[in-house]
Design an enzyme around this catalytic site. Sequence first.
Site, PDB file in Angstrom:
ATOM      1  N   ARG A 173       0.131 -50.320 -17.835  1.00 35.54           N
ATOM      2  CA  ARG A 173      -0.076 -50.185 -16.255  1.00 35.54           C
ATOM      3  C   ARG A 173       0.323 -49.123 -15.680  1.00 35.54           C
ATOM      4  NH1 ARG A 173       3.282 -53.914 -12.439  1.00 35.54           N
ATOM      5  NH2 ARG A 173       1.649 -54.113 -10.598  1.00 35.54           N
ATOM      6  N   HIS A 191      -2.240 -46.973 -13.203  1.00 37.86           N
ATOM      7  CA  HIS A 191      -1.624 -46.591 -11.479  1.00 37.86           C
ATOM      8  C   HIS A 191      -1.447 -45.085 -11.453  1.00 37.86           C
ATOM      9  CE1 HIS A 191      -0.461 -50.916  -9.942  1.00 37.86           C
ATOM     10  NE2 HIS A 191      -1.213 -50.888 -11.144  1.00 37.86           N
ATOM     11  N   ASN A 229       2.867 -50.737  -6.622  1.00 35.91           N
ATOM     12  CA  ASN A 229       3.657 -50.014  -7.656  1.00 35.91           C
ATOM     13  C   ASN A 229       5.090 -50.604  -7.450  1.00 35.91           C
ATOM     14  OD1 ASN A 229       1.380 -48.445  -8.467  1.00 35.91           O
ATOM     15  ND2 ASN A 229       1.892 -46.643  -6.957  1.00 35.91           N
ATOM     16  N   HIS A 258      -5.049 -56.921 -19.786  1.00 33.39           N
ATOM     17  CA  HIS A 258      -4.562 -58.225 -19.370  1.00 33.39           C
ATOM     18  C   HIS A 258      -4.148 -59.057 -20.552  1.00 33.39           C
ATOM     19  CE1 HIS A 258      -5.700 -57.485 -14.835  1.00 33.39           C
ATOM     20  NE2 HIS A 258      -4.942 -56.495 -15.377  1.00 33.39           N
TER      21      HIS A 258
END
Length: 328
Positions: free
Chosen positions: A66, A70, A98, A197
């Site tokens: 993740r 980002h 974040n 996910h």
Amino acid sequence: MRSARECLLILLVSLLVFGVVRICNADGLRKNFYKQTSCPQAENVVRNLTRIKVQANPALAAKLIRMQFHDCFVRGCDASILLDRVGTDQTEKDARPNLSLSGYDEINDIKSKLEQACPGVVSCADILALAARDAVSFPSRTPLWDVLTGRRDGNVSLASEVNGNIPSPFSDFSTLKQLFVKKGLNVNDLVALSGAHTIGFAHCGTFSRRLYNFTGKGDADPSLNATYIESLKAQCPNPANAQTTVEMDPQSSGSFDSSYFNILVQNKGLFQSDAALLTDKASSKTVQQLRKPRAFLDEFGKSMKKMAAIGVLTGKAGEIRKQCGVVN
């Protein structure tokens, strides 16, 4: 002596070979970059330390994937996500999307070891790309995709640049597609990367509206499996507790596999952005294809390589930070 035809053939082959080399190195990244520098042990250091850390904290794999996502979607893959606030100037870390990120300490630890071994050589951006891959690959003991290296670190990180670049769990398909296309990624990449996910957990607040107030009338999202809704309500009472989390891939959140796509077609995708993948014909077709374990791993690896090349700094651009949280 060679004939004119033979000479022409040699010339054409040479042009093709050099053309291919140029394409492969168009972004300045290459495989085993550090073996050709003064830090040939770099990738082994990252791999070994990452495995130790994931073994102690299995949740780290999802967190690092993740974090890389980002990072790359804002300013490109330049480790700008790792920079700490200086004074009152907020960095990407401080932006709302974040605030739930973690894994910074682990990246800093790896950087510290590499600075001891070969100071000023290995970028934080490369450490993040390698560690994310190695964390996910830990159970299989073999790398799930190749990581090209040679990135350098950026020296700018602005909280104001995050919103509008990071896809939201509330996004519809059109918004998701638009964000990915802006980064040079297609629908296949969108679906494949959503497969991340399959591991990790989510805070109740990121999906509670689908359970309790989807249209503002105290209703549930009709696209979400009714039995699943009741299960989620039992775990996430209304109003949502900011500390409560649930598995993103029920029963399989600890395994990096194609299970996510199986639950998706059962209407058990946790986020609106998950369910959105079934609302487009091309996307829905890809979802079905990626239910096959081998197909998912292959496509995820290809899409990760594409994502990891977004906006990279190479050559003399940027810098090699001595500490990942601050510019030199």
